[in-house]
Scaffold this motif. Structure first.
Motif, PDB file in Angstrom:
ATOM      1  N   ASP A  12      51.342  41.701  36.626  1.00  0.00           N
ATOM      2  CA  ASP A  12      52.285  40.562  37.304  1.00  0.00           C
ATOM      3  C   ASP A  12      51.898  39.323  37.900  1.00  0.00           C
ATOM      4  O   ASP A  12      52.568  38.480  38.601  1.00  0.00           O
ATOM      5  N   ASN A  13      51.029  38.908  37.104  1.00  0.00           N
ATOM      6  CA  ASN A  13      50.586  37.322  37.237  1.00  0.00           C
ATOM      7  C   ASN A  13      51.055  36.504  36.167  1.00  0.00           C
ATOM      8  O   ASN A  13      51.551  36.632  35.330  1.00  0.00           O
ATOM      9  N   TYR A  14      51.335  34.980  36.778  1.00  0.00           N
ATOM     10  CA  TYR A  14      51.604  34.103  35.868  1.00  0.00           C
ATOM     11  C   TYR A  14      50.681  32.953  36.031  1.00  0.00           C
ATOM     12  O   TYR A  14      50.032  32.709  36.674  1.00  0.00           O
ATOM     13  N   THR A  52      43.943  27.596  41.263  1.00  0.00           N
ATOM     14  CA  THR A  52      44.671  27.526  42.605  1.00  0.00           C
ATOM     15  C   THR A  52      43.692  28.318  43.637  1.00  0.00           C
ATOM     16  O   THR A  52      43.571  28.054  44.873  1.00  0.00           O
ATOM     17  N   HIS A  53      42.900  29.315  43.094  1.00  0.00           N
ATOM     18  CA  HIS A  53      41.779  29.952  44.071  1.00  0.00           C
ATOM     19  C   HIS A  53      41.026  30.902  43.159  1.00  0.00           C
ATOM     20  O   HIS A  53      41.285  30.957  42.040  1.00  0.00           O
ATOM     21  N   HIS A  54      39.864  31.357  43.915  1.00  0.00           N
ATOM     22  CA  HIS A  54      38.814  32.234  43.240  1.00  0.00           C
ATOM     23  C   HIS A  54      39.122  33.515  42.681  1.00  0.00           C
ATOM     24  O   HIS A  54      38.158  33.973  42.159  1.00  0.00           O
ATOM     25  N   PRO A  56      39.746  37.020  41.025  1.00  0.00           N
ATOM     26  CA  PRO A  56      39.615  37.356  39.435  1.00  0.00           C
ATOM     27  C   PRO A  56      40.770  37.337  38.568  1.00  0.00           C
ATOM     28  O   PRO A  56      40.821  36.984  37.477  1.00  0.00           O
ATOM     29  N   ASP A  57      41.800  37.882  39.152  1.00  0.00           N
ATOM     30  CA  ASP A  57      43.181  37.611  38.392  1.00  0.00           C
ATOM     31  C   ASP A  57      43.727  36.337  38.262  1.00  0.00           C
ATOM     32  O   ASP A  57      44.645  35.979  37.552  1.00  0.00           O
ATOM     33  N   HIS A  58      43.220  35.185  38.761  1.00  0.00           N
ATOM     34  CA  HIS A  58      43.487  33.904  38.539  1.00  0.00           C
ATOM     35  C   HIS A  58      42.537  33.145  37.792  1.00  0.00           C
ATOM     36  O   HIS A  58      42.777  32.055  37.279  1.00  0.00           O
ATOM     37  N   VAL A  59      41.210  33.638  37.652  1.00  0.00           N
ATOM     38  CA  VAL A  59      40.119  32.612  37.115  1.00  0.00           C
ATOM     39  C   VAL A  59      39.518  33.676  35.891  1.00  0.00           C
ATOM     40  O   VAL A  59      38.502  33.185  35.179  1.00  0.00           O
ATOM     41  N   GLY A 133      49.873  29.099  43.726  1.00  0.00           N
ATOM     42  CA  GLY A 133      48.877  30.379  43.635  1.00  0.00           C
ATOM     43  C   GLY A 133      49.319  31.429  44.463  1.00  0.00           C
ATOM     44  O   GLY A 133      50.497  31.729  44.497  1.00  0.00           O
ATOM     45  N   ASP A 134      48.676  31.873  45.086  1.00  0.00           N
ATOM     46  CA  ASP A 134      48.826  33.239  46.343  1.00  0.00           C
ATOM     47  C   ASP A 134      49.125  32.738  47.691  1.00  0.00           C
ATOM     48  O   ASP A 134      49.428  33.734  48.514  1.00  0.00           O
ATOM     49  N   THR A 135      49.498  31.415  47.874  1.00  0.00           N
ATOM     50  CA  THR A 135      49.699  30.896  49.159  1.00  0.00           C
ATOM     51  C   THR A 135      50.973  31.010  49.403  1.00  0.00           C
ATOM     52  O   THR A 135      51.444  31.842  50.445  1.00  0.00           O
ATOM     53  N   GLY A 171      51.680  32.470  41.841  1.00  0.00           N
ATOM     54  CA  GLY A 171      50.844  33.201  40.955  1.00  0.00           C
ATOM     55  C   GLY A 171      51.274  34.636  40.601  1.00  0.00           C
ATOM     56  O   GLY A 171      50.825  35.030  39.569  1.00  0.00           O
ATOM     57  N   HIS A 172      52.380  34.998  41.127  1.00  0.00           N
ATOM     58  CA  HIS A 172      52.844  36.540  40.935  1.00  0.00           C
ATOM     59  C   HIS A 172      54.257  36.652  41.115  1.00  0.00           C
ATOM     60  O   HIS A 172      54.986  35.824  41.737  1.00  0.00           O
ATOM     61  N   GLU A 173      54.678  37.662  40.280  1.00  0.00           N
ATOM     62  CA  GLU A 173      56.135  38.026  40.397  1.00  0.00           C
ATOM     63  C   GLU A 173      56.406  39.095  41.242  1.00  0.00           C
ATOM     64  O   GLU A 173      56.460  40.206  40.928  1.00  0.00           O
TER      65      GLU A 173
HETATM   66 FE    FE Z   1      46.452  36.928  42.881  1.00  0.00          FE
END
Ligand code: FE
Ligand code: ZN
Length: 262
Positions: A12-14, A52-54, A56-59, A133-135, A171-173
């Protein structure tokens, strides 16, 4: 003009591909996962990744993407660069309010601690876009993994002050689930109900619910509505949350805890 293309990653990440009409050079917000991103690039050259942040699902795709594009700059919060690379491959550190430019488009880095201490939102003022991101999620926000309720509430309040028509890419749906929760908090909020119908219709067709706008978030995200008396009342009726006269930050902290167990 900046074009934004959604790249679904993992469950569910974008990741977001940024491009301009007359260039083969593209940029990315969050190098989540290499394979779908490389496929979406379609032979175009990746010039930069904004992280956006560290988490793993974003980097997770950063290093493999750097193998394909060794010259790609990878931006993240300056403290991560100094701290020993929780953002793999990071080459550039940005601090709060710092301006930068990718693909000839101006962006501002907004430090938005709470979900993580070094989370950054990337705001493109001339294009009216922000990547949160996830904020900030559609009708929601990330969990407090590193920061305090005060930090995340302050970060969200700051994002909410961007111009109302700013498009919000998160960052997510998570929108459908977040609106289910929002309905528990404010059952009579018509804007929430309409957004939920709209979201469910889109999901049924396999379409994403991103992006949103700041104005929509202000009307439908309980986490941006901690100063609304109905939200305060909803939080105050929760078992173990029976307290009068909660400050907006206390309302926020209780809402976030409630969502954790929802
Ligand atoms: Fe995330
Ligand atoms: Zn995260």
């Amino acid at each position: 003009m900046l074009n934004v293309t959604l790249i679904p990653c993992y469950s569910d990440n974008y990741a977001y591909l940024l491009s301009t009409p007359d260039s083969d050079e593209v940029a990315l917000v969050d190098g989540c996962e290499a394979a779908p991103i490389v496929a979406a690039l379609g032979g175009r050259r990746l010039a930069a990744i904004l992280a956006t942040h560290h988490h793993p699902d974003h980097v997770g795709g950063n290093l493999e993407l750097r193998e394909h594009f060794p010259a790609a700059a990878i931006y993240g919060h300056a403290a991560e660069l100094a701290d020993g690379q929780r953002i793999p491959g990071q080459t550039i550190g940005v601090a709060d309010g710092e301006a930068g430019s990718i693909l000839g488009r101006r962006f501002l880095a907004l430090h938005v601690p709470g979900h993580t201490l070094t989370a950054v939102a990337f705001y493109f003022p001339d294009d009216g876009l922000v990547f949160t991101g996830d904020t900030m999620f559609g009708a929601g926000c990330g969990r407090l993994f590193e920061g305090t309720p005060l930090q995340l509430h302050t970060s969200l309040t700051r994002l909410a002050q961007l111009p109302p028509l700013t498009q919000v890419y998160s960052g997510h749906e998570y929108l459908a689930r977040n609106l289910q929760f929002a309905r528990q908090v404010e059952p009579a909020n018509v804007a929430m109900q309409q957004r939920e119908q709209d979201c469910l219709a889109r999901r049924e067709q396999g379409l994403p619910c991103e992006p949103s706008t700041i104005a929509t978030e202000l009307a439908t995200s309980p986490f941006l509505r901690c100063d609304v008396s109905l939200v305060q009342a909803a939080v105050a009726t929760r078992p173990a949350e029976l307290q009068a006269e909660l400050s907006p930050v206390e309302v926020f902290a209780r809402l976030r805890r409630w969502r954790n167990s929802f």
